[in-house]
Design an enzyme around this catalytic site. Sequence first.
Site, PDB file in Angstrom:
ATOM      1  N   ALA A  98       0.848  -1.192   0.000  1.00 50.95           N
ATOM      2  CA  ALA A  98       0.000   0.000   0.000  1.00 50.95           C
ATOM      3  C   ALA A  98       0.887   1.246   0.000  1.00 50.95           C
ATOM      4  O   ALA A  98       1.841   1.315  -0.773  1.00 50.95           O
ATOM      5  CB  ALA A  98      -0.969  -0.040   1.181  1.00 50.95           C
ATOM      6  N   SER A  99       0.635   2.202   0.884  1.00 52.27           N
ATOM      7  CA  SER A  99       1.353   3.477   0.819  1.00 52.27           C
ATOM      8  C   SER A  99       2.798   3.422   1.291  1.00 52.27           C
ATOM      9  O   SER A  99       3.539   4.386   1.101  1.00 52.27           O
ATOM     10  CB  SER A  99       0.602   4.543   1.624  1.00 52.27           C
ATOM     11  OG  SER A  99      -0.554   4.952   0.934  1.00 52.27           O
ATOM     12  N   VAL A 100       3.226   2.307   1.877  1.00 53.25           N
ATOM     13  CA  VAL A 100       4.654   2.146   2.145  1.00 53.25           C
ATOM     14  C   VAL A 100       5.422   2.130   0.816  1.00 53.25           C
ATOM     15  O   VAL A 100       6.627   2.391   0.778  1.00 53.25           O
ATOM     16  CB  VAL A 100       4.907   0.878   2.982  1.00 53.25           C
ATOM     17  CG1 VAL A 100       6.389   0.564   3.125  1.00 53.25           C
ATOM     18  CG2 VAL A 100       4.303   1.053   4.383  1.00 53.25           C
TER      19      VAL A 100
END
Length: 391
Positions: A98-100
Site C-alpha cells: 500500500a502506501s509504504v
Amino acid sequence: MLCLFFFACKEKRQENGLWEEKEETREKVAVPASFTADSARQLAVKLDSVFKHFHKRRGFNGTVLVTKYDQVIYKNAFGMADFYRRDSLTVNTAFQLASVSKQFTAMAIMMLKEDGKLSYEDSVQQYFPAFPYHGITIRQLLTHQSGLSNYTYFSDKLWPDRNKNLTNQDVVNLMVQHQPKPYFKPNTRFDYSNTGYSLLASIVEKVSEKPFATFLRERIFEPLEMKHTFTYSPDVATLTGKIATGHTRFRQKRTSDYLDTVLGDKGIYSTVEDLYKWDQALYTQKLVKRETLHEAFTGTRQEKRKDEDYGFGWRIKPLENGDTAVYHGGLWHGFSSYLLRNPKEHSALIILSNLPNGSFSYLQELRHFLYPVHPDSVAKLSKQGKLAARL
C-alpha cells in the site's frame, strides 16, 4: 549516549547506476554496553509473547520483523496467507505494501535527480505539456503540497469501464480531459495525495524511458537482492505460492479492481525480510548519496504539527524517548503495512498484514515498549494495563 559515526570517502557511479559502496562509508552506530546477546534474546522472548497475545486476543494476522543496532532481534509469522485455502503465512510471504510503496517512488525520483535527469523544481508541464494545473513542481508532489484532488475519487466518476484497468497514463489523461477541481492552490499546505505519487511514477517513466516497474526492479530491487519484491500487475491475482491474499475484516477475500494497476502511490509487494534489506541499504550510499537521502528525512510542512512532519515519501515523528523516527503506514484492499525506522539506534519495526481488522491499534504500545522514556517505562506501562502482562 548513542552516537553515529560517518566516514567520508570518494566513490564512483557504476554502470548500473549504483554507487560503488565501500565498507567505511556505511553509516555506523555505537552499540551501548547494555545491549548484549543476552539482552537481545530477552527482548525477542518478550516480543514473541506480545505478538502471540496480539494474534490470539486482537486478531493480528501477518508477519513482523524487529531490529536493533542493525541486528534482527525478532521475526515471525502469524495466521493465514489465504483463509479460504488455509495457507499459513511465513516470513517469506509477500504482501501489498500500500502506501509504504511511496518511499520507493521517492527514491526513484532521487536517483534520477542524482543522475542529472530532473530537478525537484521542474514543473509537471515539462513532462506532460497538456497538464492543466500550473505551478506544481516535483518537490510539491513529493511533499504532498500539490493541492490535486484524489484520483481514486474522481476516477470513480470519470472512468467509463470499471472492468478495464486504469493506468498511470490514464490518470493523466483524465486530468487533462476533465480537469477535476483541485483542493487548493499548490504550495499552500499539506494534503496527503495519492495522485501526486502516481504522477511521480509517470515522471519516472518519462525520464528513464522505462516502465516504472522495470526501473524499480533494475535500479532498486535487484541490486539490493530483494528477491521477493515486485510491483502489482493483473497476473498477480493468478499467482500461487508465497503471496498473501487481501481480506476484509470479516476474512472475506478481497478481489482486485481497476484501480490496482495505478502505481507509485501503492502497488509494491514485499516481505519483511526484503524490507530489512531496504532498511539496511538506507544506511549506505548504494542507491543515492547520504546528502540526497538526508533531504528525504527532513520535514517540509509549512503548517507545523507537534507530532508529525513529512519528507520525501516518509513521515517524520518524535518518539517517546526523544529520538526521531521516520516511518510510513499503508492500507489498501485488504492489506495493512507499517515500517518504522529509528536511525539513531539503527532499529526498525516492520509489520505486514492481510487482515485490516483494527489490530494495528497496538502500534503505540509497541513504540512505548521498544523506545521507553526511562528504563522502568515497561514496568509503568504494565501497571497501567498496557501490554497486558505479556512481558
